[in-house]
Design an enzyme around this catalytic site. Sequence first.
Site, PDB file in Angstrom:
ATOM      1  NE  ARG A  26      80.318-100.229  24.036  1.00  0.00           N
ATOM      2  CZ  ARG A  26      79.089-100.726  24.192  1.00  0.00           C
ATOM      3  NH1 ARG A  26      78.914-102.000  24.520  1.00  0.00           N
ATOM      4  NH2 ARG A  26      78.031 -99.949  24.033  1.00  0.00           N
TER       5      ARG A  26
ATOM      6  CB  ALA B 170      72.464 -92.062  30.614  1.00  0.00           C
ATOM      7  NE  ARG B 171      73.220 -95.990  25.088  1.00  0.00           N
ATOM      8  CZ  ARG B 171      74.350 -96.314  24.486  1.00  0.00           C
ATOM      9  NH1 ARG B 171      75.078 -97.329  24.925  1.00  0.00           N
ATOM     10  NH2 ARG B 171      74.767 -95.633  23.438  1.00  0.00           N
TER      11      ARG B 171
ATOM     12  CG  HIS C 232      80.886 -98.825  27.919  1.00  0.00           C
ATOM     13  ND1 HIS C 232      79.548 -98.566  27.820  1.00  0.00           N
ATOM     14  CD2 HIS C 232      81.435 -98.383  26.747  1.00  0.00           C
ATOM     15  CE1 HIS C 232      79.289 -97.993  26.655  1.00  0.00           C
ATOM     16  NE2 HIS C 232      80.419 -97.873  25.983  1.00  0.00           N
TER      17      HIS C 232
ATOM     18  CG  ASP D 196      76.662 -98.777  29.540  1.00  0.00           C
ATOM     19  OD1 ASP D 196      76.651 -99.621  28.643  1.00  0.00           O
ATOM     20  OD2 ASP D 196      77.626 -97.994  29.719  1.00  0.00           O
TER      21      ASP D 196
HETATM   22  P1  NAD Z   1      85.613 -91.375  14.690  1.00  0.00           P
HETATM   23  O1  NAD Z   1      86.216 -92.338  13.717  1.00  0.00           O
HETATM   24  O2  NAD Z   1      84.529 -90.482  14.234  1.00  0.00           O
HETATM   25  O3  NAD Z   1      86.761 -90.463  15.316  1.00  0.00           O
HETATM   26  C1  NAD Z   1      87.975 -90.974  15.778  1.00  0.00           C
HETATM   27  C2  NAD Z   1      89.042 -89.922  15.547  1.00  0.00           C
HETATM   28  O4  NAD Z   1      90.250 -90.379  16.142  1.00  0.00           O
HETATM   29  C3  NAD Z   1      89.328 -89.681  14.039  1.00  0.00           C
HETATM   30  O5  NAD Z   1      89.146 -88.296  13.745  1.00  0.00           O
HETATM   31  C4  NAD Z   1      90.777 -90.108  13.893  1.00  0.00           C
HETATM   32  O6  NAD Z   1      91.483 -89.345  12.929  1.00  0.00           O
HETATM   33  C5  NAD Z   1      91.295 -89.896  15.300  1.00  0.00           C
HETATM   34  N1  NAD Z   1      92.545 -90.650  15.573  1.00  0.00           N
HETATM   35  C6  NAD Z   1      92.817 -91.931  15.289  1.00  0.00           C
HETATM   36  N2  NAD Z   1      94.067 -92.231  15.685  1.00  0.00           N
HETATM   37  C7  NAD Z   1      94.582 -91.101  16.234  1.00  0.00           C
HETATM   38  C8  NAD Z   1      95.842 -90.780  16.811  1.00  0.00           C
HETATM   39  N3  NAD Z   1      96.822 -91.682  16.914  1.00  0.00           N
HETATM   40  N4  NAD Z   1      96.028 -89.524  17.266  1.00  0.00           N
HETATM   41  C9  NAD Z   1      95.044 -88.596  17.168  1.00  0.00           C
HETATM   42  N5  NAD Z   1      93.837 -88.857  16.612  1.00  0.00           N
HETATM   43  C10 NAD Z   1      93.606 -90.095  16.152  1.00  0.00           C
HETATM   44  O7  NAD Z   1      85.142 -92.273  15.943  1.00  0.00           O
HETATM   45  P2  NAD Z   1      84.073 -91.834  17.053  1.00  0.00           P
HETATM   46  O8  NAD Z   1      82.719 -92.249  16.629  1.00  0.00           O
HETATM   47  O9  NAD Z   1      84.348 -90.435  17.467  1.00  0.00           O
HETATM   48  O10 NAD Z   1      84.480 -92.835  18.242  1.00  0.00           O
HETATM   49  C11 NAD Z   1      85.717 -92.655  18.910  1.00  0.00           C
HETATM   50  C12 NAD Z   1      85.855 -93.725  19.985  1.00  0.00           C
HETATM   51  O11 NAD Z   1      84.871 -93.510  21.001  1.00  0.00           O
HETATM   52  C13 NAD Z   1      85.620 -95.155  19.480  1.00  0.00           C
HETATM   53  O12 NAD Z   1      86.547 -96.041  20.082  1.00  0.00           O
HETATM   54  C14 NAD Z   1      84.216 -95.463  19.948  1.00  0.00           C
HETATM   55  O13 NAD Z   1      83.974 -96.853  20.111  1.00  0.00           O
HETATM   56  C15 NAD Z   1      84.227 -94.732  21.274  1.00  0.00           C
HETATM   57  N6  NAD Z   1      82.906 -94.495  21.861  1.00  0.00           N
HETATM   58  C16 NAD Z   1      82.839 -94.632  23.199  1.00  0.00           C
HETATM   59  C17 NAD Z   1      81.627 -94.467  23.846  1.00  0.00           C
HETATM   60  C18 NAD Z   1      81.576 -94.639  25.345  1.00  0.00           C
HETATM   61  O14 NAD Z   1      80.496 -94.689  25.935  1.00  0.00           O
HETATM   62  N7  NAD Z   1      82.712 -94.725  26.000  1.00  0.00           N
HETATM   63  C19 NAD Z   1      80.472 -94.135  23.108  1.00  0.00           C
HETATM   64  C20 NAD Z   1      80.598 -93.952  21.741  1.00  0.00           C
HETATM   65  C21 NAD Z   1      81.830 -94.143  21.114  1.00  0.00           C
END
Ligand code: NAD
Length: 343
Positions: free
Chosen positions: A110, A172-173, A197, A170
């Site tokens: 990450r 939850a997992r 995380h 985490d």
């Molecule tokens: P994704 O690529 O499917 O979606 C990301 C979206 O962000 C895309 O639609 C993109 O167009 C948009 N985007 C990018 N830059 C942008 C901007 N400047 N303004 C507006 N929109 C913008 O990715 P995802 O699978 O949805 O993951 C998104 C984020 O969530 C990632 O950083 C991922 O690591 C994180 N994530 C976090 C957790 C957690 O537990 N916190 C869990 C899973 C994923």
Amino acid sequence: MGASRVWQALGLHASLQMTHYAWHPARIVIVGAGHVGATLAYSLVLDGLAPEIVLIDQDQRRAEGEAMDLNHAVPFSTQCRVWAGGFEDCAGAAVVVLTAGAGQKPGETRLDLAARNGAIFADVVPRITAVSREAILLVATNPVDVLTYAAWKLSRLPPHRVIGSGTILDTARFRHLLSRHFGVDARSVHAYIIGEHGDSEVPVWSLANIAGMRLPDFRAAHDLGPDQAAMDGIVDDTRRAAYHIIERKGATYFGVAAGLLRILEAIVRNQATVLSVSSLVPSHYRMDDVCLSLPTVVTCNGIERVLHLPLNDAEAEAFRHSGDVVREAIGRLNLPSPSGADG
Ligand code: NAD
């Protein structure tokens, strides 16, 4: 003891005493309509928590397509309005959820995402706060602790109004794996993952319990011998879960969307729920200037109170190490100086 005396004893705000369990209609804005953002929006539609859901994405047509599709689920659920909007729609929002940004590719950590997603936050956060200083910011984009800190600095909001989903997933997992091992409902397992995380996250074994019984006592009461290998396996599977899922399907989104929904429910319904979310670590942990997850009381104010856990020495040391890892990653971002932030 009267109800208000109980609330005072718990140290909760007067506003909470007055409004506990009150339901306020809320607009929820989701910035980033990708896997996580769209899945969260779908969960919100089915749950009926928010009468207005706005999707903002730099790919406007993607946000429009998701909004159209989501609106067709509404007749099967509670009436609400979903639309693809712009940052001006953050005005009047109760919460703005940040899910915009790149996700991990197979093998990436990450923390590898910090520079790319930090640049997105430097663009997006000021556009949100230019129209709304009332909304709570809820960050899911990774690395979530680093970006929660960045969102706080960039927004200049008080720290209690900036929340990271942190280790809610985490935890939850961890509970899921413990529940399978001990043969009880995950909701009956009280155990937390704290810290980053990410790879340095910390399981709090010393306080984990089922029905108020610490796990060694639960084992003894159920004629289960010690099983260190199984417990080590549970920690490893918790820590590596995202890697295992990303290797198979490219992204994770159902678990985190459910976790985000739970945080939103605690905020919108002012529930004072204890959740492991990320925020600025309070001074009693002697860890300056970093966001990490700890069990936290979440209300309509955002972070109502971060609980002071009686960690054992090994857990406290591992938590400090997690703080060092996140602080180092924060240091590599070019953020406004500390004096630039309110609160
Ligand atoms: P994704 O690529 O499917 O979606 C990301 C979206 O962000 C895309 O639609 C993109 O167009 C948009 N985007 C990018 N830059 C942008 C901007 N400047 N303004 C507006 N929109 C913008 O990715 P995802 O699978 O949805 O993951 C998104 C984020 O969530 C990632 O950083 C991922 O690591 C994180 N994530 C976090 C957790 C957690 O537990 N916190 C869990 C899973 C994923």
